[in-house]
Scaffold this active site. Sequence first.
Site, PDB file in Angstrom:
ATOM      1  N   ILE A   1       0.837  -1.198   0.000  1.00 54.87           N
ATOM      2  CA  ILE A   1       0.000   0.000   0.000  1.00 54.87           C
ATOM      3  C   ILE A   1       0.873   1.250   0.000  1.00 54.87           C
ATOM      4  CG2 ILE A   1      -1.726   1.318   1.289  1.00 54.87           C
ATOM      5  CD1 ILE A   1      -2.773  -1.385   2.356  1.00 54.87           C
TER       6      ILE A   1
ATOM      7  N   SER B   1      -4.383   3.281   8.176  1.00 57.30           N
ATOM      8  CA  SER B   1      -3.848   1.968   8.561  1.00 57.30           C
ATOM      9  C   SER B   1      -4.519   1.424   9.811  1.00 57.30           C
ATOM     10  CB  SER B   1      -2.331   2.058   8.754  1.00 57.30           C
ATOM     11  OG  SER B   1      -1.687   2.323   7.523  1.00 57.30           O
ATOM     12  N   ARG B   2      -4.035   1.803  10.982  1.00 59.16           N
ATOM     13  CA  ARG B   2      -4.611   1.363  12.245  1.00 59.16           C
ATOM     14  C   ARG B   2      -4.706   2.559  13.181  1.00 59.16           C
ATOM     15  NH1 ARG B   2      -6.447  -1.905   9.830  1.00 59.16           N
ATOM     16  NH2 ARG B   2      -6.113  -4.156   9.762  1.00 59.16           N
TER      17      ARG B   2
ATOM     18  N   HIS C   1     -13.409   3.804   8.524  1.00 56.06           N
ATOM     19  CA  HIS C   1     -12.642   2.612   8.140  1.00 56.06           C
ATOM     20  C   HIS C   1     -13.160   2.049   6.812  1.00 56.06           C
ATOM     21  CE1 HIS C   1      -9.942  -0.571  10.225  1.00 56.06           C
ATOM     22  NE2 HIS C   1      -9.744  -0.576   8.921  1.00 56.06           N
ATOM     23  N   GLN C   2     -13.291   2.923   5.824  1.00 59.78           N
ATOM     24  CA  GLN C   2     -13.861   2.518   4.546  1.00 59.78           C
ATOM     25  C   GLN C   2     -12.835   2.490   3.420  1.00 59.78           C
ATOM     26  OE1 GLN C   2     -16.526   6.150   3.943  1.00 59.78           O
ATOM     27  NE2 GLN C   2     -15.765   5.899   1.867  1.00 59.78           N
ATOM     28  N   ALA C   3     -11.554   2.659   3.736  1.00 60.15           N
ATOM     29  CA  ALA C   3     -10.547   2.735   2.674  1.00 60.15           C
ATOM     30  C   ALA C   3     -10.540   1.481   1.801  1.00 60.15           C
ATOM     31  CB  ALA C   3      -9.165   2.981   3.270  1.00 60.15           C
ATOM     32  N   PHE C   4     -10.884   0.331   2.382  1.00 62.21           N
ATOM     33  CA  PHE C   4     -10.871  -0.927   1.636  1.00 62.21           C
ATOM     34  C   PHE C   4     -12.081  -1.093   0.731  1.00 62.21           C
ATOM     35  CE2 PHE C   4     -13.818  -1.800   4.977  1.00 62.21           C
ATOM     36  CZ  PHE C   4     -14.662  -2.777   4.498  1.00 62.21           C
TER      37      PHE C   4
ATOM     38  N   GLU D   1     -12.246   2.739  17.921  1.00 60.26           N
ATOM     39  CA  GLU D   1     -13.333   2.690  16.944  1.00 60.26           C
ATOM     40  C   GLU D   1     -14.250   1.482  17.083  1.00 60.26           C
ATOM     41  OE1 GLU D   1     -11.834   0.469  12.962  1.00 60.26           O
ATOM     42  OE2 GLU D   1     -10.811   2.361  13.338  1.00 60.26           O
TER      43      GLU D   1
END
Length: 344
Positions: free
Chosen positions: A155, A230-231, A292-295, A260
């Site tokens: 990434i 990332s985290r 947390h929608q990057a994926f 989260e």
Amino acid sequence: MNKICFFDTKPYDKIFFEELKEKYQIEIEYFEPKLGPKTAFMAKGYEAVVAFVNDAIDQETIDTLYQNGTKLIAMRCAGYNNVDFKAAYDKVHVVRVPAYSPYAVAEHAMALLLTLNRKIHKAYVRTRDFNFSLNGLTGFDLHGKTMGVIGTGKIGRIFIDICKGFGLNVIAYDPYPIPDAGISYVTLEELCKQSDIISLHCPLTKDTFHLIDQKTISLMKKGVYIINTSRGALVNSEDLMEALKSEKVGGACLDVYEEETELFYEDMSYSIIHDDVLARIISMPNVIVTSHQAFLTKEALHNIADTTLSNCREFFDDLPLTNEICYQCSKGDNCHRKKNNRCF
């Protein structure tokens, strides 16, 4: 046909798992609750369960799963810092999806930066009210600025390529630099000092926990932008909030947050948010938060479903578990995987 159960089901998950379940000859029972100590009993009779990074897979959860016959936890994600591997070892195998679409995450990181910098989210709201004023919407050119990338895995490297396309000067920090990759590596201290924008693309470990905190922020330029896809726990949220208040940090693009678990992926619009730090960060005009929608692309969701079901099929067919992990995997011969192709 083998059967598995699926926790924390969302509509977008179900679409792609339903498309592929016949290919792998697997039946799926979908459960809405997250996997945790209070819900693990629901998996009774299922040899394999599908879980996610926000599930609470602690010792109590694992013991309940094991006692009720579960032998495989299939994480439908790359992250696994929520799994108690010592509790799982010699009881329940754990597999994951090591890669699904690095492009999805890297592109989202750049989308967040562009949105916040050019105030696109604010302009969208204004124009829908027929307010065409440009006041307060001034951004800055990315071209010529210095981007500091922490973590140069798949990434991180894709994000570097995107940045170069915008004419950014890219420097990077990684404790394990890639030889001959054409990447300008510097120390973490130098990256903090030189960067106009910093983007995090590294896993959460004991060494990276709160990598961005008061100490590292103090090294940064005034007005620096920070991106985290990332985290959440890579960033000390309270230190970030104070830096935003003092304007040491000029902007933050966050797709993750360290607390989260009980919030992200859920509709909390009718609830009182008790996390004062998150509430204050979201309220700031120089912050953009996504949940947390990057994926979340069609390609990534397809690949997640395909790899997860493939992992389950390997387990049911008594094959080597390609994507298995255990707490001893990084300790060489202490992991039995080299002997029988499974961690135990």
